[in-house]
Design a protein around this motif. Sequence first.
Motif, short mmCIF file in Angstrom:
data_model
loop_
_atom_site.label_atom_id
_atom_site.label_comp_id
_atom_site.label_asym_id
_atom_site.label_seq_id
_atom_site.Cartn_x
_atom_site.Cartn_y
_atom_site.Cartn_z
N VAL A 33 0.84 -1.19 0.00
CA VAL A 33 0.00 0.00 0.00
C VAL A 33 0.88 1.24 0.00
O VAL A 33 2.01 1.20 0.46
CB VAL A 33 -0.93 0.02 1.24
N ARG A 49 0.17 8.26 4.68
CA ARG A 49 -0.39 7.47 3.58
C ARG A 49 -1.03 8.41 2.57
O ARG A 49 -1.37 9.55 2.88
CB ARG A 49 -1.40 6.46 4.08
N ALA A 51 -4.08 9.56 0.70
CA ALA A 51 -5.53 9.51 0.85
C ALA A 51 -6.19 9.41 -0.52
O ALA A 51 -5.52 9.52 -1.56
CB ALA A 51 -6.02 10.74 1.60
N ASP A 52 -7.48 9.20 -0.54
CA ASP A 52 -8.22 9.05 -1.80
C ASP A 52 -8.09 10.27 -2.70
O ASP A 52 -8.08 10.16 -3.91
CB ASP A 52 -9.71 8.81 -1.50
N GLU A 53 -7.96 11.43 -2.11
CA GLU A 53 -7.86 12.68 -2.89
C GLU A 53 -6.46 12.92 -3.42
O GLU A 53 -6.20 13.90 -4.08
CB GLU A 53 -8.28 13.88 -2.04
N GLY A 54 -5.51 12.03 -3.07
CA GLY A 54 -4.13 12.20 -3.49
C GLY A 54 -3.29 12.99 -2.52
O GLY A 54 -2.09 13.16 -2.72
N GLU A 55 -3.91 13.48 -1.44
CA GLU A 55 -3.17 14.21 -0.41
C GLU A 55 -2.57 13.21 0.57
O GLU A 55 -2.96 12.06 0.63
CB GLU A 55 -4.11 15.17 0.33
#
Length: 92
Positions: A33, A49, A51-55
């Motif tokens: 991951v 990590r 996040a879904d938004e790329g941040e």
Amino acid sequence: MSQSVRNSTFVIAIRAAGFMCEDVVDVYAGADVPAWRARCRDSRAYYVRVADEGELAVEPTLDYFDSVVGRPLELDDRSRPGLAPVPLEPRR
């Protein structure tokens, strides 16, 4: 990305998340991951990590364990002798 750019990016993300980190000294990458464990110079550690938004999402974690601890001590456990709380004497 180089190690220095990665560490600087992690310091910026950690501080932006409201945590303290003087400098990232070690980073351990996740296996499957997009996540890393970043350790700061002051012995604080964070999971970083994507996040879904790329941040970058940052969560604090424990960095150092001194030993494995058994069952926690329960001070109100009167079924076992010697575990009752001992009152302290008042200060003079």
